[in-house]
Design a protein around this motif. Sequence first.
Motif, mmCIF file in Angstrom:
data_model
loop_
_atom_site.group_PDB
_atom_site.id
_atom_site.type_symbol
_atom_site.label_atom_id
_atom_site.label_comp_id
_atom_site.label_asym_id
_atom_site.label_seq_id
_atom_site.Cartn_x
_atom_site.Cartn_y
_atom_site.Cartn_z
ATOM 1 N N LEU A 54 -46.810 50.849 -59.743
ATOM 2 C CA LEU A 54 -45.584 50.603 -58.993
ATOM 3 C C LEU A 54 -45.925 50.653 -57.514
ATOM 4 O O LEU A 54 -46.597 51.580 -57.070
ATOM 5 C CB LEU A 54 -44.549 51.686 -59.314
ATOM 6 N N VAL A 55 -45.468 49.663 -56.762
ATOM 7 C CA VAL A 55 -45.764 49.637 -55.327
ATOM 8 C C VAL A 55 -44.476 49.448 -54.537
ATOM 9 O O VAL A 55 -43.606 48.657 -54.917
ATOM 10 C CB VAL A 55 -46.812 48.547 -54.974
ATOM 11 N N HIS A 56 -44.351 50.227 -53.472
ATOM 12 C CA HIS A 56 -43.233 50.081 -52.541
ATOM 13 C C HIS A 56 -43.820 49.994 -51.135
ATOM 14 O O HIS A 56 -44.719 50.756 -50.784
ATOM 15 C CB HIS A 56 -42.276 51.276 -52.628
ATOM 16 N N CYS A 57 -43.297 49.076 -50.349
ATOM 17 C CA CYS A 57 -43.777 48.877 -48.976
ATOM 18 C C CYS A 57 -42.654 49.169 -47.992
ATOM 19 O O CYS A 57 -41.511 48.814 -48.236
ATOM 20 C CB CYS A 57 -44.233 47.438 -48.782
ATOM 21 N N PHE A 58 -43.004 49.814 -46.894
ATOM 22 C CA PHE A 58 -42.027 49.996 -45.818
ATOM 23 C C PHE A 58 -42.575 49.326 -44.566
ATOM 24 O O PHE A 58 -43.782 49.138 -44.410
ATOM 25 C CB PHE A 58 -41.673 51.471 -45.586
ATOM 26 N N ASP A 59 -41.648 48.937 -43.690
ATOM 27 C CA ASP A 59 -42.018 48.195 -42.484
ATOM 28 C C ASP A 59 -43.015 48.959 -41.623
ATOM 29 O O ASP A 59 -43.009 50.189 -41.577
ATOM 30 C CB ASP A 59 -40.779 47.875 -41.641
ATOM 31 N N THR A 72 -44.409 62.138 -38.542
ATOM 32 C CA THR A 72 -43.107 62.511 -39.089
ATOM 33 C C THR A 72 -42.396 61.295 -39.681
ATOM 34 O O THR A 72 -41.862 61.357 -40.797
ATOM 35 C CB THR A 72 -42.227 63.166 -37.994
ATOM 36 N N VAL A 73 -42.394 60.181 -38.948
ATOM 37 C CA VAL A 73 -41.742 58.959 -39.438
ATOM 38 C C VAL A 73 -42.424 58.476 -40.719
ATOM 39 O O VAL A 73 -41.749 58.093 -41.689
ATOM 40 C CB VAL A 73 -41.733 57.864 -38.352
ATOM 41 N N THR A 74 -43.746 58.516 -40.759
ATOM 42 C CA THR A 74 -44.483 58.103 -41.957
ATOM 43 C C THR A 74 -44.126 58.997 -43.140
ATOM 44 O O THR A 74 -43.899 58.504 -44.255
ATOM 45 C CB THR A 74 -46.006 58.143 -41.697
ATOM 46 N N GLN A 75 -44.054 60.299 -42.904
ATOM 47 C CA GLN A 75 -43.683 61.229 -43.969
ATOM 48 C C GLN A 75 -42.269 60.970 -44.479
ATOM 49 O O GLN A 75 -42.017 61.036 -45.683
ATOM 50 C CB GLN A 75 -43.816 62.678 -43.485
ATOM 51 N N GLU A 76 -41.357 60.654 -43.568
ATOM 52 C CA GLU A 76 -39.977 60.354 -43.966
ATOM 53 C C GLU A 76 -39.917 59.089 -44.821
ATOM 54 O O GLU A 76 -39.239 59.054 -45.852
ATOM 55 C CB GLU A 76 -39.084 60.216 -42.734
ATOM 56 N N HIS A 77 -40.619 58.040 -44.398
ATOM 57 C CA HIS A 77 -40.661 56.792 -45.176
ATOM 58 C C HIS A 77 -41.282 57.042 -46.552
ATOM 59 O O HIS A 77 -40.817 56.500 -47.556
ATOM 60 C CB HIS A 77 -41.461 55.712 -44.441
ATOM 61 N N THR A 78 -42.325 57.844 -46.589
ATOM 62 C CA THR A 78 -42.999 58.149 -47.850
ATOM 63 C C THR A 78 -42.069 58.911 -48.789
ATOM 64 O O THR A 78 -42.015 58.622 -49.988
ATOM 65 C CB THR A 78 -44.298 58.935 -47.588
ATOM 66 N N ALA A 79 -41.325 59.868 -48.259
ATOM 67 C CA ALA A 79 -40.387 60.638 -49.076
ATOM 68 C C ALA A 79 -39.297 59.739 -49.661
ATOM 69 O O ALA A 79 -38.933 59.856 -50.842
ATOM 70 C CB ALA A 79 -39.763 61.762 -48.251
ATOM 71 N N VAL A 80 -38.781 58.819 -48.852
ATOM 72 C CA VAL A 80 -37.769 57.875 -49.330
ATOM 73 C C VAL A 80 -38.367 56.998 -50.437
ATOM 74 O O VAL A 80 -37.729 56.757 -51.472
ATOM 75 C CB VAL A 80 -37.231 57.008 -48.167
ATOM 76 N N ALA A 81 -39.595 56.530 -50.243
ATOM 77 C CA ALA A 81 -40.260 55.681 -51.240
ATOM 78 C C ALA A 81 -40.495 56.437 -52.546
ATOM 79 O O ALA A 81 -40.284 55.897 -53.634
ATOM 80 C CB ALA A 81 -41.578 55.159 -50.679
ATOM 81 N N GLU A 82 -40.926 57.688 -52.448
ATOM 82 C CA GLU A 82 -41.153 58.496 -53.651
ATOM 83 C C GLU A 82 -39.857 58.680 -54.430
ATOM 84 O O GLU A 82 -39.845 58.597 -55.663
ATOM 85 C CB GLU A 82 -41.762 59.844 -53.284
ATOM 86 N N LYS A 83 -38.757 58.896 -53.710
ATOM 87 C CA LYS A 83 -37.454 59.045 -54.359
ATOM 88 C C LYS A 83 -37.039 57.737 -55.040
ATOM 89 O O LYS A 83 -36.514 57.741 -56.144
ATOM 90 C CB LYS A 83 -36.406 59.476 -53.331
ATOM 91 N N LEU A 84 -37.301 56.608 -54.370
ATOM 92 C CA LEU A 84 -36.979 55.302 -54.934
ATOM 93 C C LEU A 84 -37.773 55.050 -56.215
ATOM 94 O O LEU A 84 -37.247 54.546 -57.197
ATOM 95 C CB LEU A 84 -37.269 54.210 -53.901
ATOM 96 N N LEU A 85 -39.064 55.402 -56.218
ATOM 97 C CA LEU A 85 -39.932 55.141 -57.369
ATOM 98 C C LEU A 85 -39.686 56.098 -58.529
ATOM 99 O O LEU A 85 -40.003 55.784 -59.679
ATOM 100 C CB LEU A 85 -41.407 55.212 -56.949
ATOM 101 N N SER A 86 -39.140 57.262 -58.254
ATOM 102 C CA SER A 86 -38.998 58.327 -59.247
ATOM 103 C C SER A 86 -38.346 57.903 -60.571
ATOM 104 O O SER A 86 -38.883 58.197 -61.642
ATOM 105 C CB SER A 86 -38.252 59.505 -58.623
ATOM 106 N N PRO A 87 -37.192 57.214 -60.574
ATOM 107 C CA PRO A 87 -36.604 56.845 -61.869
ATOM 108 C C PRO A 87 -37.460 55.846 -62.652
ATOM 109 O O PRO A 87 -37.465 55.863 -63.888
ATOM 110 C CB PRO A 87 -35.246 56.243 -61.505
ATOM 111 N N TYR A 88 -38.199 55.004 -61.951
ATOM 112 C CA TYR A 88 -39.073 54.039 -62.625
ATOM 113 C C TYR A 88 -40.277 54.756 -63.259
ATOM 114 O O TYR A 88 -40.695 54.425 -64.364
ATOM 115 C CB TYR A 88 -39.543 52.968 -61.633
#
Length: 158
Positions: A54-59, A72-88
Motif C-alpha cells: 500500500l502506498v500513500h503520497c503527500f505533496d 515536524t511537518v513530515t511527521q504530521e504528514h506521516t501520521a495522517v498517512a498511517e491513519k489513512l492506511l490503517s483500515p486497509y
Amino acid sequence: MAALGQDLSVNHVGGATVLTFKKILVPLDDSEHSRRAFRYALGLAQAQKAFVGLVHCFDRIPMLIAGDARKTVTQEHTAVAEKLLSPYVKRLRDIGVEPAQVIREGSPGEAIVREAASGDYDLIVMGSRGLSDLEGVILGSTAHAVLTEASCPVLIVR
C-alpha cells in the motif's frame, strides 16, 4: 507455466491463459476511486495469494520549511498517512496478507512508479481519479502518469 518476468507468470488452465501476479501495489488517497481499486486488489490478492504493498503520497514540503519545522511537518504528514492506511492494512491482515506500507513525499505519479520499480511489483491497481482531480475528468493526472511511465501492468479502476 511460462515466466514473463521476475514475478509475472502465465498459467494455461483448460485452454485459457491466466496471468498470475505475485506482488500488487495499491496507491491510496482515500478517494472513492482508490477505495474501489483496493477492493479489486483485495480480491486479486486472495485469489492469487499475492503480496500487497500500500502506498500513500503527500505533496512535497516547500524548501522554505527547514530544520525542526520540516521534521515536524513530515511527521504530521506521516501520521495522517498511517491513519489513512490503517483500515486497509487491517482488511488485508484479516485475510492473512501482511502488507507493506509505503509513505512517500513528492509527486504521486513519480513516487508510485518509483515504488513499483524498486519494490519489483508486477501489477499496480489504482483508481482512475483521486482527491485532487477535477470532477468529470475521465483519467486523472496521477493515473495518466503511472499508466504511461510504469514498467509493469497497471489496472485502472473507475
